[in-house]
Scaffold this motif. Sequence first.
Motif, mmCIF file in Angstrom:
data_model
loop_
_atom_site.group_PDB
_atom_site.id
_atom_site.type_symbol
_atom_site.label_atom_id
_atom_site.label_comp_id
_atom_site.label_asym_id
_atom_site.label_seq_id
_atom_site.Cartn_x
_atom_site.Cartn_y
_atom_site.Cartn_z
ATOM 1 N N UNK A 178 0.818 -1.210 0.000
ATOM 2 C CA UNK A 178 0.000 0.000 0.000
ATOM 3 C C UNK A 178 0.851 1.260 0.000
ATOM 4 N N UNK A 179 1.918 1.252 0.781
ATOM 5 C CA UNK A 179 2.803 2.413 0.817
ATOM 6 C C UNK A 179 3.536 2.610 -0.509
ATOM 7 N N UNK A 180 3.853 1.509 -1.182
ATOM 8 C CA UNK A 180 4.571 1.587 -2.453
ATOM 9 C C UNK A 180 3.645 1.821 -3.639
ATOM 10 N N UNK A 181 2.481 1.171 -3.649
ATOM 11 C CA UNK A 181 1.638 1.150 -4.835
ATOM 12 C C UNK A 181 0.168 1.453 -4.558
ATOM 13 N N UNK A 182 -0.131 1.964 -3.388
ATOM 14 C CA UNK A 182 -1.524 2.195 -3.022
ATOM 15 C C UNK A 182 -2.137 3.395 -3.722
ATOM 16 N N UNK A 183 -3.374 3.641 -3.392
ATOM 17 C CA UNK A 183 -4.115 4.771 -3.953
ATOM 18 C C UNK A 183 -4.577 5.660 -2.807
ATOM 19 N N UNK A 184 -4.904 6.890 -3.131
ATOM 20 C CA UNK A 184 -5.282 7.855 -2.097
ATOM 21 C C UNK A 184 -6.736 8.288 -2.231
ATOM 22 N N UNK A 185 -7.151 8.604 -3.430
ATOM 23 C CA UNK A 185 -8.488 9.147 -3.650
ATOM 24 C C UNK A 185 -9.558 8.062 -3.568
ATOM 25 N N UNK A 186 -10.669 8.345 -2.886
ATOM 26 C CA UNK A 186 -11.759 7.368 -2.852
ATOM 27 C C UNK A 186 -12.419 7.199 -4.222
ATOM 28 N N UNK A 187 -12.124 8.098 -5.134
ATOM 29 C CA UNK A 187 -12.691 8.032 -6.487
ATOM 30 C C UNK A 187 -11.761 7.343 -7.477
ATOM 31 N N UNK A 188 -10.632 6.851 -7.014
ATOM 32 C CA UNK A 188 -9.628 6.227 -7.883
ATOM 33 C C UNK A 188 -9.998 4.766 -8.141
ATOM 34 N N UNK A 189 -11.073 4.556 -8.861
ATOM 35 C CA UNK A 189 -11.602 3.209 -9.068
ATOM 36 C C UNK A 189 -10.619 2.291 -9.798
ATOM 37 N N UNK A 190 -9.981 2.782 -10.830
ATOM 38 C CA UNK A 190 -9.022 1.958 -11.573
ATOM 39 C C UNK A 190 -7.802 1.627 -10.728
ATOM 40 N N UNK A 191 -7.280 2.633 -10.015
ATOM 41 C CA UNK A 191 -6.128 2.412 -9.157
ATOM 42 C C UNK A 191 -6.456 1.419 -8.039
ATOM 43 N N UNK A 192 -7.664 1.540 -7.482
ATOM 44 C CA UNK A 192 -8.108 0.624 -6.438
ATOM 45 C C UNK A 192 -8.180 -0.805 -6.980
ATOM 46 N N UNK A 193 -8.768 -0.960 -8.146
ATOM 47 C CA UNK A 193 -8.880 -2.293 -8.763
ATOM 48 C C UNK A 193 -7.501 -2.882 -9.042
ATOM 49 N N UNK A 194 -6.594 -2.078 -9.560
ATOM 50 C CA UNK A 194 -5.230 -2.548 -9.841
ATOM 51 C C UNK A 194 -4.507 -2.916 -8.555
ATOM 52 N N UNK A 195 -4.691 -2.103 -7.529
ATOM 53 C CA UNK A 195 -4.032 -2.380 -6.252
ATOM 54 C C UNK A 195 -4.556 -3.683 -5.654
ATOM 55 N N UNK A 196 -5.840 -3.883 -5.678
ATOM 56 C CA UNK A 196 -6.414 -5.118 -5.143
ATOM 57 C C UNK A 196 -5.938 -6.333 -5.940
ATOM 58 N N UNK A 197 -5.771 -6.183 -7.237
ATOM 59 C CA UNK A 197 -5.217 -7.269 -8.049
ATOM 60 C C UNK A 197 -3.802 -7.600 -7.588
ATOM 61 N N UNK A 198 -3.013 -6.560 -7.308
ATOM 62 C CA UNK A 198 -1.652 -6.766 -6.812
ATOM 63 C C UNK A 198 -1.678 -7.512 -5.477
ATOM 64 N N UNK A 199 -2.535 -7.089 -4.567
ATOM 65 C CA UNK A 199 -2.630 -7.725 -3.249
ATOM 66 C C UNK A 199 -3.046 -9.188 -3.395
ATOM 67 N N UNK A 200 -4.003 -9.450 -4.265
ATOM 68 C CA UNK A 200 -4.448 -10.828 -4.489
ATOM 69 C C UNK A 200 -3.317 -11.674 -5.069
ATOM 70 N N UNK A 201 -2.542 -11.080 -5.962
ATOM 71 C CA UNK A 201 -1.405 -11.792 -6.552
ATOM 72 C C UNK A 201 -0.357 -12.107 -5.478
ATOM 73 N N UNK A 202 -0.003 -11.101 -4.678
ATOM 74 C CA UNK A 202 0.993 -11.300 -3.625
ATOM 75 C C UNK A 202 0.519 -12.335 -2.604
ATOM 76 N N UNK A 203 -0.739 -12.244 -2.198
ATOM 77 C CA UNK A 203 -1.280 -13.208 -1.236
ATOM 78 C C UNK A 203 -1.308 -14.613 -1.843
ATOM 79 N N UNK A 204 -1.639 -14.697 -3.114
ATOM 80 C CA UNK A 204 -1.634 -15.988 -3.796
ATOM 81 C C UNK A 204 -0.253 -16.603 -3.858
#
Length: 107
Positions: free
Chosen positions: A65-91
Amino acid sequence: MTKPELARSYFKEGYNCCQAVVLAFCDDVNLDKETALLIASSFGGGIGRLREVCGAVSGMCIIAGLKNGYISPKAKEEKAEHYKLIQKLAGEFEKKNGSIICKVLTG
């Protein structure tokens, strides 16, 4: 010393798993150690010893999150990309270790 070795070293000093991981990456994310320790302090033992999501995984997510997270609550694409990253790392963590759940990992 590699990041995993550094994290292991911090863990052996007595820091919880999350703190150890976050401390190992403090310099990479310009985070002072005291703040890192406070942020990560609640996540040890699978979140407050509830033995749920592994503290190392939580630490990984904090750093991601500190390296690749998003800040704006309206950053829908960034949020989706970040969650994909988290899912990949957790996987990847789960594939390597068999689970992301503390009680499964520790028996």
